[in-house]
Motif scaffolding. Structure first.
Motif, PDB file in Angstrom:
ATOM      1  N   GLU A 257      -5.498   6.910  -2.743  1.00  8.38           N
ATOM      2  CA  GLU A 257      -5.783   5.845  -1.769  1.00  8.38           C
ATOM      3  C   GLU A 257      -6.424   4.629  -2.443  1.00  8.38           C
ATOM      4  O   GLU A 257      -6.192   3.493  -2.047  1.00  8.38           O
TER       5      GLU A 257
ATOM      6  N   HIS B 148       1.835   4.356  -2.893  1.00  6.46           N
ATOM      7  CA  HIS B 148       1.850   5.824  -2.716  1.00  6.46           C
ATOM      8  C   HIS B 148       3.165   6.421  -3.221  1.00  6.46           C
ATOM      9  O   HIS B 148       3.182   7.505  -3.795  1.00  6.46           O
TER      10      HIS B 148
ATOM     11  N   HIS C 206       0.841  -1.201   0.000  1.00  3.01           N
ATOM     12  CA  HIS C 206       0.000   0.000   0.000  1.00  3.01           C
ATOM     13  C   HIS C 206       0.882   1.260   0.000  1.00  3.01           C
ATOM     14  O   HIS C 206       0.728   2.146  -0.846  1.00  3.01           O
ATOM     15  N   GLU C 207       1.830   1.320   0.920  1.00  4.22           N
ATOM     16  CA  GLU C 207       2.670   2.522   1.020  1.00  4.22           C
ATOM     17  C   GLU C 207       3.608   2.646  -0.177  1.00  4.22           C
ATOM     18  O   GLU C 207       3.900   3.746  -0.641  1.00  4.22           O
TER      19      GLU C 207
ATOM     20  N   TYR D  12     -12.131   4.313   1.971  1.00  6.97           N
ATOM     21  CA  TYR D  12     -11.124   3.453   1.335  1.00  6.97           C
ATOM     22  C   TYR D  12     -11.786   2.408   0.445  1.00  6.97           C
ATOM     23  O   TYR D  12     -11.321   2.127  -0.659  1.00  6.97           O
TER      24      TYR D  12
END
Ligand SMILES: [Zn+2]
Length: 362
Positions: free
Chosen positions: A263, A246, A242-243, A309
Motif C-alpha cells: 500500500e 498494485h 494506485h491500482e 496509508y
C-alpha cells in the motif's frame, strides 16, 4: 486483501482429525501438515503434505491439505491443481470443492468458479455460504457479459454502456501515463494487458466487498468505482495509478509482501505530493509501527486506515529516496521468491529494517 485471514480461518476449521491410519509416519506427517495450516504456516504445511503424498499419492485428503498449503502461500495455480486432484479421487470431499471455487475466482476464472459452486450446492445443499457467493459471482458474470471493452496496448478497460465510453477512453489514457511514469521508476513493464473494470459505486461494493472508504481494488483485475470521476481527472489519475502499482507489485511478488510495503508503494506513487500524509501522521500523534501494518487494512475504520496509508506511504517514500525504485523492486522480487523479510531488506536497502524503523523521521 481481506481474503487471507479468511483462508487461515477456513484452514483452521478444516483441520479435522483424520481417520486412523495404518502408516504411523504418514499419520504424523499429516497431523504436522494440518497443524501448520491452522498456524498459517504455508511452507511447513506444504512440505509435510508433499512428504505424506510421496508415500500415499492416492489420498484425497492429503491433496486437499497440499492445496490449502499452496493457497496460504498464494500459489493459486498449484492450489487449484491439488483441489482438482483431491476431487478426482473423492468427488464428495466438500471442503476441496469449496476451496476450489474460491481459488478459481481468485485466479479470475469466473465461469469455472460458478460451475464449481453449482456442483457444490448440488452436493451439499446445507452449505450456508455457497449460495450467496454463487449469486454474487453470477451477478458479476452477467454484468461483465453486458460490458463493452476499450482495448489499449497495456490495458483493456471494460465499462457498462455507451454513456461510459468517453470515461473509458479517458481511463485508458490515464493508465498509459501511469504505465510510462511508474514502470521506468521500478524497472517493470508487464507484458500482458492488465484488465480494468469500471463500475458504478454500487456494483463495486457488491462485487469487491471492499470497505466503504476504498477507492479501488486490485485482485488480478483493477476494479474502480467511477463516482463521477469524469469531472475530476486528477482523482481518476490518482486512483488508477494506485491500482496499477498494485498490479506491478503482483508482477514482482505474488506473496509475502507486507501490506504497508504494497500500500505504501501504491500510495507513494499515486501522485507527487505526500504533504497530506505528513499532516495526517502529525495529527495522529505519530506514525503507526510498520510491524502492526503487515496484514490487510480492510479491518480498519476510515480514520485508522488513513493513518495506516499515510505511515506506509512515508516509509516507502523514504526507501525510494534512499535506495531507489529498482532496489525496492528487487526487494519485492526477493520476498515473492520466499526470502526472509529482514535479510532481504538488509540486502536490498543496505540497512537493517530495525535501523530503518528507528530512524523514521516523519
Ligand atoms: Zn491500495
Amino acid at each position: 486483501m481481506p481474503g487471507f485471514a479468511r483462508w487461515v480461518l477456513i484452514a483452521t476449521l478444516a483441520a479435522v482429525p483424520a481417520h486412523a491410519q495404518i502408516d504411523p509416519r504418514g499419520a504424523l506427517l499429516e497431523r504436522t501438515g494440518w497443524e501448520a495450516i491452522a498456524a498459517g504456516q504455508g511452507a511447513a504445511a506444504a512440505k509435510a503434505f508433499r512428504e505424506a503424498l510421496a508415500a500415499d499419492p492416492k489420498n484425497a485428503r492429503l491433496h486437499l491439505g497440499a492445496g490449502m498449503a499452496a493457497a496460504l502461500e498464494r500459489r493459486d495455480e498449484d492450489a487449484r491443481d491439488s483441489f482438482e486432484r483431491a476431487l478426482t479421487l473423492d468427488p464428495k470431499l466438500i471442503r476441496a470443492r469449496v476451496l476450489l471455487g474460491q481459488v478459481q475466482y481468485r485466479l479470475g476464472a469466473l465461469a469455472d468458479a460458478i460451475r464449481t459452486y453449482e456442483q457444490l450446492i448440488a452436493d451439499a445443499p446445507d452449505d450456508l455460504d455457497a449460495p450467496a457467493a454463487l449469486e454474487r459471482w453470477r451477478r458479476e458474470a452477467d454484468l461483465h457479459d453486458r460490458m463493452q471493452r476499450a482495448i489499449g496496448t497495456h490495458f483493456t478497460v471494460s465499462f457498462e454502456g455507451p454513456a461510459e465510453a468517453e470515461l473509458a477512453a479517458q481511463a485508458l489514457e490515464s493508465l498509459d501515463r501511469a504505465y510510462w511514469r511508474i514502470g521506468p521508476l521500478l524497472g517493470v513493464y508487464p507484458s500482458d494487458p492488465i484488465p480494468v473494470v469500471l463500475y458504478t459505486s454500487e456494483q463495486f461494493r457488491d462485487i469487491t466487498r471492499s470497505p466503504a472508504w476504498a477507492a479501488g481494488a486490485y485482485d488480478g483485475t483493477i476494479r474502480v468505482p467511477m463516482r463521477g470521476a469524469l469531472d475530476q481527472s486528477a482523482e481518476l489519475d490518482r486512483v488508477l495509478a494506485h491500482e496499477f502499482t498494485h498490479a506491478l507489485v503482483r508482477t514482482l511478488a505474488s506473496r509475502n509482501v507486507p501490506t504497508w510495503l504494497n500500500e505504501g508503494l501504491a500510495t507513494a506513487l499515486e501522485g507527487s505530493d505526500l504533504e497530506w500524509a505528513r499532516k495526517d501522521v502529525r495529527a495522529a500523534g505519530g506514525a503507526a509501527p510498520l510491524d502492526a501494518l503487515r496484514s490487510g487494512f480492510g479491518r480498519f475504520s476510515g480514520e485508522q486506515a488513513q493513518v495506516a496509508y499515510a505511515t506506509s506511504a512515508l516509509a516507502v517514500k523514504r526507501m525510494l529516496d534512499e535506495a531507489g525504485g529498482v532496489a525496492v523492486a528487487n526487494l519485492l522480487r526477493d520476498l515473492g521468491g520466499g526470502a526472509d523479510f529482514d535479510s532481504a531488506f538488509l540486502h536490498r536497502m543496505q540497512r537493517s529494517f530495525a535501523d530503518f524503523q528507528a530512524g523514521a523521521a516523519f
